[in-house]
Scaffold this motif. Structure first.
Motif, PDB file in Angstrom:
ATOM      1  N   ASN A 157       0.850  -1.200   0.000  1.00 25.11           N
ATOM      2  CA  ASN A 157       0.000   0.000   0.000  1.00 25.11           C
ATOM      3  C   ASN A 157       0.884   1.249   0.000  1.00 25.11           C
ATOM      4  O   ASN A 157       0.923   1.997   0.978  1.00 25.11           O
ATOM      5  CB  ASN A 157      -0.911   0.011   1.227  1.00 25.11           C
ATOM      6  N   LEU A 205      -0.651   4.643   1.006  1.00 25.06           N
ATOM      7  CA  LEU A 205      -1.355   4.751   2.283  1.00 25.06           C
ATOM      8  C   LEU A 205      -0.810   5.924   3.086  1.00 25.06           C
ATOM      9  O   LEU A 205       0.404   6.106   3.191  1.00 25.06           O
ATOM     10  CB  LEU A 205      -1.196   3.452   3.077  1.00 25.06           C
ATOM     11  N   HIS A 223      -9.315   4.895   7.188  1.00 20.94           N
ATOM     12  CA  HIS A 223      -7.876   4.633   7.178  1.00 20.94           C
ATOM     13  C   HIS A 223      -7.563   3.369   7.976  1.00 20.94           C
ATOM     14  O   HIS A 223      -6.820   2.481   7.531  1.00 20.94           O
ATOM     15  CB  HIS A 223      -7.155   5.850   7.775  1.00 20.94           C
ATOM     16  N   LYS A 227      -8.421   0.071   6.246  1.00 18.30           N
ATOM     17  CA  LYS A 227      -7.423  -0.363   5.264  1.00 18.30           C
ATOM     18  C   LYS A 227      -6.301  -1.130   5.965  1.00 18.30           C
ATOM     19  O   LYS A 227      -5.805  -2.140   5.442  1.00 18.30           O
ATOM     20  CB  LYS A 227      -6.858   0.848   4.514  1.00 18.30           C
ATOM     21  N   ARG A 275      -7.667  -4.542   6.912  1.00 19.60           N
ATOM     22  CA  ARG A 275      -7.742  -5.453   5.763  1.00 19.60           C
ATOM     23  C   ARG A 275      -6.371  -6.056   5.458  1.00 19.60           C
ATOM     24  O   ARG A 275      -6.253  -7.243   5.141  1.00 19.60           O
ATOM     25  CB  ARG A 275      -8.301  -4.725   4.533  1.00 19.60           C
TER      26      ARG A 275
END
Length: 304
Positions: A159, A162, A172, A175, A178
């Motif tokens: 990511n 990010l 946020h 994410k 996940r």
């Protein structure tokens, strides 16, 4: 002739397919552009809504009285009066405004500066069988993006865009969650209600208001069971002193000592404002915190 017709037909079909794909792509580009323009319009409108809500908060005689009198009771009555949200409609746009205490949950970004609170959070997560690597993920995301910084996890390899420096919002955090579930093949994290556990304040205000602390927070700050934490949080009485609260809730010495490791109070005049804006096919979410005493908003998060 039959063969040539077959070739001609094949060429025609291929031409139609190419045209169809090209037109479809063009329409997609137009639609994407329309969505982009609509989102730009939505963002502009969102700023106007935020300004309007802050103007209303600044002009509230009730909030002015709460700030001037340091009134625990008045703050409670104010929050009770708007429980469930305030629906508004303007020119085809539906707006829902929710106002709660900004200090009912734990400021997760504080673990980057307080080793003991990090250990308490680790203990809390361990109760739900969440691996220690999750704490490392949180701390990696909180690190300022600068040259030479070392990361303990691979979250930014998968990511790269990010946001870094702090955990900014629930979106946020989701994410991060996940990535944790995928990386470690662990769904234990789903058992934790992060909405009721964390807030995303930075250095502005990290004090927990014990009159509004959630069950998840009571469990974290006292180390008690989830069942007892629910009992601690469900009282409908507000307390004007910690002494009264400790006595009424029958907090043990160990619970009080652990609670003392956190920044807590019984009157923290900060509000959390959450706005859901729905217009046509686009939904946006805005949140910010509001300092009642200084009549100021901060920690604005726009999710369009």
């Amino acid at each position: 002739m039959q063969r040539k017709k077959g070739i001609a037909l094949l060429i025609t079909v291929m031409f139609v397919i190419v045209i169809t794909v090209a037109v479809g792509y063009a329409l997609k580009q137009i639609n994407d552009s329309s969505r982009y323009v609509e989102k730009e319009k939505m963002l502009y409108q969102a700023h106007i809504f935020v300004d309007d809500v802050i103007t209303l908060l600044n002009g509230s005689a009730q909030l002015k009285s709460i700030g001037e009198n340091n009134s625990v009771e008045e703050l409670y009555l104010f929050l009770q009066g708007i429980e469930g949200g305030i629906p508004l409609t303007n020119d085809g746009t539906n707006l829902m405004v929710y106002i709660t205490s900004a200090c009912s949950t734990f400021a997760v970004n504080s673990i980057n500066k307080d080793k003991q609170q990090e250990e308490f959070l680790y203990e809390y997560l361990s109760r739900y069988n969440v691996r220690g690597e999750y704490i490392e993920l949180l701390k990696d995301v909180m690190k300022e993006p600068k040259e030479g910084v070392y990361y303990n996890t691979t979250i930014f390899e998968e990511n790269p865009t990010l946001f870094r420096g702090s955990i900014a919002s629930m979106k946020h955090l989701k994410k991060i969650n996940r990535f944790y579930k995928k990386e470690y093949q662990d769904d234990a994290i789903d058992a934790i209600n992060f909405t009721q556990l964390f807030n995303f304040s930075t250095e502005t205000n990290t004090t927990i208001d014990l009159n509004y602390a959630t069950p998840e927070v009571w469990e974290l700050i006292t180390g008690t069971s989830s069942e007892r934490a629910k009992n601690l949080a469900e009282g409908e009485v507000v307390y004007s002193s910690k002494k009264d609260l400790f006595k009424a809730l029958n907090l043990g010495e160990d619970e009080q000592n652990r609670l003392g490791k956190f920044s807590t109070d019984i009157f923290v005049p900060y509000l959390f404002i959450k706005m859901d804006i729905i217009r046509e096919n686009i939904t946006s979410h805005i949140s910010f915190e509001y300092d009642i005493k200084h009549r100021k908003g901060y920690n604005f998060v726009y999710e369009i």
